[in-house]
Design an enzyme around this catalytic site. Structure first.
Site, PDB file in Angstrom:
ATOM      1  N   SER A  82      12.800  21.839  65.429  1.00  0.00           N
ATOM      2  CA  SER A  82      12.714  23.166  64.806  1.00  0.00           C
ATOM      3  C   SER A  82      11.267  23.478  64.516  1.00  0.00           C
ATOM      4  O   SER A  82      10.427  22.598  64.342  1.00  0.00           O
ATOM      5  CB  SER A  82      13.549  23.228  63.536  1.00  0.00           C
ATOM      6  OG  SER A  82      13.010  22.374  62.555  1.00  0.00           O
ATOM      7  N   ASP A  83      10.960  24.788  64.464  1.00  0.00           N
ATOM      8  CA  ASP A  83       9.602  25.188  64.127  1.00  0.00           C
ATOM      9  C   ASP A  83       9.488  25.399  62.617  1.00  0.00           C
ATOM     10  O   ASP A  83      10.424  25.093  61.872  1.00  0.00           O
ATOM     11  CB  ASP A  83       9.183  26.424  64.924  1.00  0.00           C
ATOM     12  CG  ASP A  83      10.099  27.621  64.651  1.00  0.00           C
ATOM     13  OD1 ASP A  83      10.979  27.512  63.781  1.00  0.00           O
ATOM     14  OD2 ASP A  83       9.930  28.647  65.322  1.00  0.00           O
ATOM     15  N   LYS A  84       8.371  25.950  62.151  1.00  0.00           N
ATOM     16  CA  LYS A  84       8.164  26.074  60.710  1.00  0.00           C
ATOM     17  C   LYS A  84       9.075  27.089  60.051  1.00  0.00           C
ATOM     18  O   LYS A  84       9.286  27.057  58.847  1.00  0.00           O
ATOM     19  CB  LYS A  84       6.702  26.401  60.414  1.00  0.00           C
ATOM     20  CG  LYS A  84       6.247  27.736  60.960  1.00  0.00           C
ATOM     21  CD  LYS A  84       4.782  27.934  60.656  1.00  0.00           C
ATOM     22  CE  LYS A  84       4.318  29.260  61.260  1.00  0.00           C
ATOM     23  NZ  LYS A  84       2.925  29.480  61.024  1.00  0.00           N
TER      24      LYS A  84
END
Length: 89
Positions: A82-84
């Site tokens: 997942s990204d931020k």
């Protein structure tokens, strides 16, 4: 009526295999196979209910599930990135 016949066939074969000394686990799998073979409509319901229960468990952990097939896909993953912002890729 079909379900009653399928269940009775499964129980009869289960009892016969127990009498002949078959393994209980293999016997249960065989019995479930008889039930699914006689009532193929039940398989779709079973899969849908199991995915719905999985979605409910995920919702309890604050996971948003928009599509039941995504639950099945997530069950087969080995790595989730997942990204931020929290978007799964």
């Amino acid at each position: 009526m079909i379900a009653a016949i399928a269940i009775s066939m499964g129980v009869i074969f289960f009892i016969i295999n127990i009498i002949y000394g078959s393994d209980i686990i293999a016997n249960l799998i065989y019995c479930i196979g008889i039930l699914v073979a006689n009532i193929p409509e039940g398989l779709q319901i079973t899969v849908t209910v199991s995915m719905a229960l999985s979605a409910k468990k995920m919702a309890a952990r604050k996971v948003l599930v928009k599509n039941l097939q995504s639950v099945e896909t997530l069950g087969c993953t080995s790595c989730i990135c997942s990204d931020k912002t929290g978007t799964l890729t």
